[in-house]
Design a protein around this motif. Structure first.
Motif, PDB file in Angstrom:
ATOM      1  N   ILE A 162      42.847  36.525  36.124  1.00  0.00           N
ATOM      2  CA  ILE A 162      42.560  35.796  34.886  1.00  0.00           C
ATOM      3  C   ILE A 162      43.832  35.293  34.195  1.00  0.00           C
ATOM      4  O   ILE A 162      43.860  35.145  32.977  1.00  0.00           O
ATOM      5  CB  ILE A 162      41.721  36.638  33.901  1.00  0.00           C
ATOM      6  CG1 ILE A 162      42.402  37.981  33.587  1.00  0.00           C
ATOM      7  CG2 ILE A 162      40.313  36.840  34.434  1.00  0.00           C
ATOM      8  CD1 ILE A 162      41.719  38.747  32.440  1.00  0.00           C
ATOM      9  N   ASP A 193      46.407  32.289  33.163  1.00  0.00           N
ATOM     10  CA  ASP A 193      46.041  30.952  32.674  1.00  0.00           C
ATOM     11  C   ASP A 193      45.880  29.937  33.795  1.00  0.00           C
ATOM     12  O   ASP A 193      45.115  28.974  33.648  1.00  0.00           O
ATOM     13  CB  ASP A 193      47.100  30.446  31.683  1.00  0.00           C
ATOM     14  CG  ASP A 193      47.096  31.227  30.381  1.00  0.00           C
ATOM     15  OD1 ASP A 193      46.180  32.061  30.204  1.00  0.00           O
ATOM     16  OD2 ASP A 193      48.000  31.015  29.543  1.00  0.00           O
ATOM     17  N   LEU A 243      39.778  32.185  38.131  1.00  0.00           N
ATOM     18  CA  LEU A 243      39.208  31.925  36.810  1.00  0.00           C
ATOM     19  C   LEU A 243      38.601  30.534  36.732  1.00  0.00           C
ATOM     20  O   LEU A 243      37.433  30.379  36.341  1.00  0.00           O
ATOM     21  CB  LEU A 243      40.292  32.087  35.741  1.00  0.00           C
ATOM     22  CG  LEU A 243      39.904  31.639  34.313  1.00  0.00           C
ATOM     23  CD1 LEU A 243      38.774  32.510  33.768  1.00  0.00           C
ATOM     24  CD2 LEU A 243      41.114  31.678  33.394  1.00  0.00           C
ATOM     25  N   TRP A 244      39.368  29.533  37.106  1.00  0.00           N
ATOM     26  CA  TRP A 244      38.906  28.152  36.909  1.00  0.00           C
ATOM     27  C   TRP A 244      37.827  27.749  37.914  1.00  0.00           C
ATOM     28  O   TRP A 244      36.926  26.969  37.586  1.00  0.00           O
ATOM     29  CB  TRP A 244      40.095  27.192  36.943  1.00  0.00           C
ATOM     30  CG  TRP A 244      40.943  27.373  35.714  1.00  0.00           C
ATOM     31  CD1 TRP A 244      42.089  28.090  35.602  1.00  0.00           C
ATOM     32  CD2 TRP A 244      40.648  26.865  34.418  1.00  0.00           C
ATOM     33  NE1 TRP A 244      42.545  28.070  34.310  1.00  0.00           N
ATOM     34  CE2 TRP A 244      41.679  27.318  33.555  1.00  0.00           C
ATOM     35  CE3 TRP A 244      39.634  26.080  33.875  1.00  0.00           C
ATOM     36  CZ2 TRP A 244      41.712  27.012  32.201  1.00  0.00           C
ATOM     37  CZ3 TRP A 244      39.652  25.763  32.530  1.00  0.00           C
ATOM     38  CH2 TRP A 244      40.691  26.228  31.705  1.00  0.00           C
ATOM     39  N   ALA A 254      41.640  33.136  29.211  1.00  0.00           N
ATOM     40  CA  ALA A 254      40.381  33.822  29.514  1.00  0.00           C
ATOM     41  C   ALA A 254      39.914  34.649  28.317  1.00  0.00           C
ATOM     42  O   ALA A 254      38.731  34.656  27.972  1.00  0.00           O
ATOM     43  CB  ALA A 254      40.538  34.711  30.740  1.00  0.00           C
ATOM     44  N   LEU A 270      34.256  38.923  29.345  1.00  0.00           N
ATOM     45  CA  LEU A 270      35.044  39.630  30.346  1.00  0.00           C
ATOM     46  C   LEU A 270      34.643  41.100  30.346  1.00  0.00           C
ATOM     47  O   LEU A 270      34.349  41.669  29.289  1.00  0.00           O
ATOM     48  CB  LEU A 270      36.539  39.529  30.031  1.00  0.00           C
ATOM     49  CG  LEU A 270      37.198  38.157  30.146  1.00  0.00           C
ATOM     50  CD1 LEU A 270      38.591  38.211  29.540  1.00  0.00           C
ATOM     51  CD2 LEU A 270      37.268  37.705  31.600  1.00  0.00           C
TER      52      LEU A 270
END
Length: 360
Positions: free
Chosen positions: A32, A34, A39-40, A75, A137
C-alpha cells in the motif's frame, strides 16, 4: 462467504450488505505504498466492476486486507474518507501527489508504465469516488494461522484444542470450496454451515471445558425491578421466604437468562438443548414433589413448599453433558416457576389465582 464470486473473497449478509475483499501478502514488500501496483490495480478493478454493474457500491464495502501492518499515505487517506466530499478530496490529493498540480500535471509522464494505466483509470472514472467512500484497510498479524485462532477464541474453545480446531476448519473449508468448484458451482459457504461444522467438531473432541458464565451480577436496580411483581417472586411469597432469598432468586433468574442468550449466540449450546434441560427440571420437580408429599404429610402447605423448594434448588443438572455455573439451574427453575410450569406451594396455581392480576 465466497471465493472468486464477486471478488477474491466476498461476504454477504442476510440483509444484502456485501464486502468485496482483496488480500495482499506483506512479506518483504509493502502493498500500500503510494506507487504500489497492488493498491492501484485493486482500486482499478473495483472501479471497473462498478462501471459495468458487477458490483453495486450502494450496498458494498471494499476492503483491502494486508497480512501484516503496513503504512501508506494515500491508501490511508482513502480509508479515512467516510463521505462523498472526503472521497473526492482524497482522490484530488492523490492526483496531485502522483501527477503534480493541475492543470499541467507535469509529473504524470513520470509514473511508471506498469502503474500508469491503473492510475489513469482511477483518476478518470466518475465511479472512483463511490469506491473510495466505502474503502477500508484491515491488517493481520503476519501469521494467518494465529489470526484464525484469535477469531476462534471468541467461540470459547480450550487453549489446548485451538490449533487442532483451526486446522480442522481450514481443511474443511478448503475441501468444501474444492467440492463446489468441481461441481461447477460458485464457491459460496454459508456461515451457518461453517458454524455447525465447528460446533459439531468441538463438541466431539473438547470435553475439558465447562460452560462458563458470561453474566455479571445484575445491577441492584434490575434486581429491585423483579421483586414486586414477577410470578416467580410471588411463588416464593407463597411459601414465605425472606427478602434475602428473593434477591438471590432474582440474581439467579437474570444471570441464567443472559447466559442462555449468550451461549446460544456464540453457538456453545444448541437452542433445542434448553428445552430438553427445562423438561428434565420439570421431571425432577415432579419426582421430588411426590417424595415431599410423603415426607411432609400432615404438615402445613407452606412447610411442604419450602421443603420442595430447598430440594430443587440444590439440584446439579448438566446441559449437553457439561457442568453449568451454580446460578444457572436455580435460575432456570425460577424461569419455569415464572411461567407456572411448576411451583413450590402444593396449591400454587390456586393461590396465584387469588392474587390480583395487577400485582402478578
Amino acid at each position: 462467504m465466497s471465493v472468486e464470486v464477486f471478488d477474491d473473497v466476498g461476504a454477504e449478509s442476510a440483509d444484502g450488505e456485501k464486502t468485496a475483499e482483496q488480500t495482499k501478502l506483506a512479506g518483504s514488500k509493502n502493498p500500500i505504498t503510494d506507487r504500489s501496483i497492488d493498491l492501484w490495480k485493486t482500486l482499478s478493478n473495483w472501479v471497473r466492476a462498478v462501471e459495468v454493474g458487477e458490483i453495486d457500491p450502494a450496498v458494498t464495502r471494499f476492503e483491502l486486507h494486508i497480512t501484516k501492518k503496513r503504512s501508506g499515505h494515500l491508501a490511508e487517506s482513502f480509508a479515512n474518507a467516510s463521505d462523498a466530499a472526503a472521497a473526492t478530496a482524497a482522490l484530488n490529493n492523490a492526483r496531485s501527489t502522483l501527477w503534480g498540480s493541475a492543470p499541467g500535471y507535469i509529473n504524470r509522464s513520470k509514473v511508471a508504465t506498469t502503474l500508469a494505466s491503473f492510475v489513469d483509470h482511477v483518476f478518470g472514472s466518475t465511479s472512483s469516488a463511490l469506491v473510495v467512500e466505502r474503502f477500508s484497510l484491515s491488517f493481520g498479524k503476519g501469521d494467518a494461522i494465529a489470526d484464525i485462532q484469535d477469531l476462534l477464541r471468541s467461540k470459547i474453545i480450550s487453549a489446548d484444542l485451538l490449533p487442532t480446531v483451526a486446522n480442522q476448519m481450514l481443511g474443511w473449508t478448503k475441501a468444501k470450496i474444492d467440492q463446489l468448484l468441481e461441481q461447477g458451482k460458485s464457491a459460496v459457504v454459508a456461515a451457518d454451515e461453517f458454524n455447525e461444522e465447528l460446533v459439531t467438531f468441538v463438541r466431539k473432541y473438547d470435553r475439558t471445558t465447562i460452560l462458563y458464565s458470561f453474566a455479571p451480577e445484575p445491577p441492584a436496580a434490575a434486581v429491585e425491578a423483579e421483586l414486586p411483581a414477577r410470578t416467580y417472586i410471588r411463588q416464593l411469597d407463597l411459601i414465605q421466604l425472606d427478602d434475602d432469598e428473593k434477591i438471590r432468586a432474582a440474581n439467579d433468574f437474570l444471570r441464567a437468562a443472559l447466559d442462555r442468550s449468550i451461549w446460544a449466540e456464540k453457538l456453545l449450546i444448541n437452542r433445542s438443548s434448553f428445552d430438553e434441560f427445562s423438561k428434565q427440571l420439570e421431571r425432577t420437580w415432579a419426582a421430588k414433589k411426590i417424595a415431599v408429599s410423603v415426607q411432609a404429610a400432615g404438615r402445613p402447605h407452606v412447610d411442604a413448599g419450602r421443603l420442595l423448594y430447598a430440594e430443587c434448588i440444590q439440584v446439579k443438572e448438566q446441559l449437553e453433558a457439561r457442568p453449568v455455573p451454580d446460578h444457572f439451574t436455580p435460575g432456570c427453575f425460577h424461569a419455569l416457576a415464572d411461567d407456572q410450569r411448576l411451583g413450590w406451594h402444593p396449591s400454587y396455581k390456586d393461590e396465584l389465582g387469588k392474587i390480583p392480576k395487577a400485582k402478578q
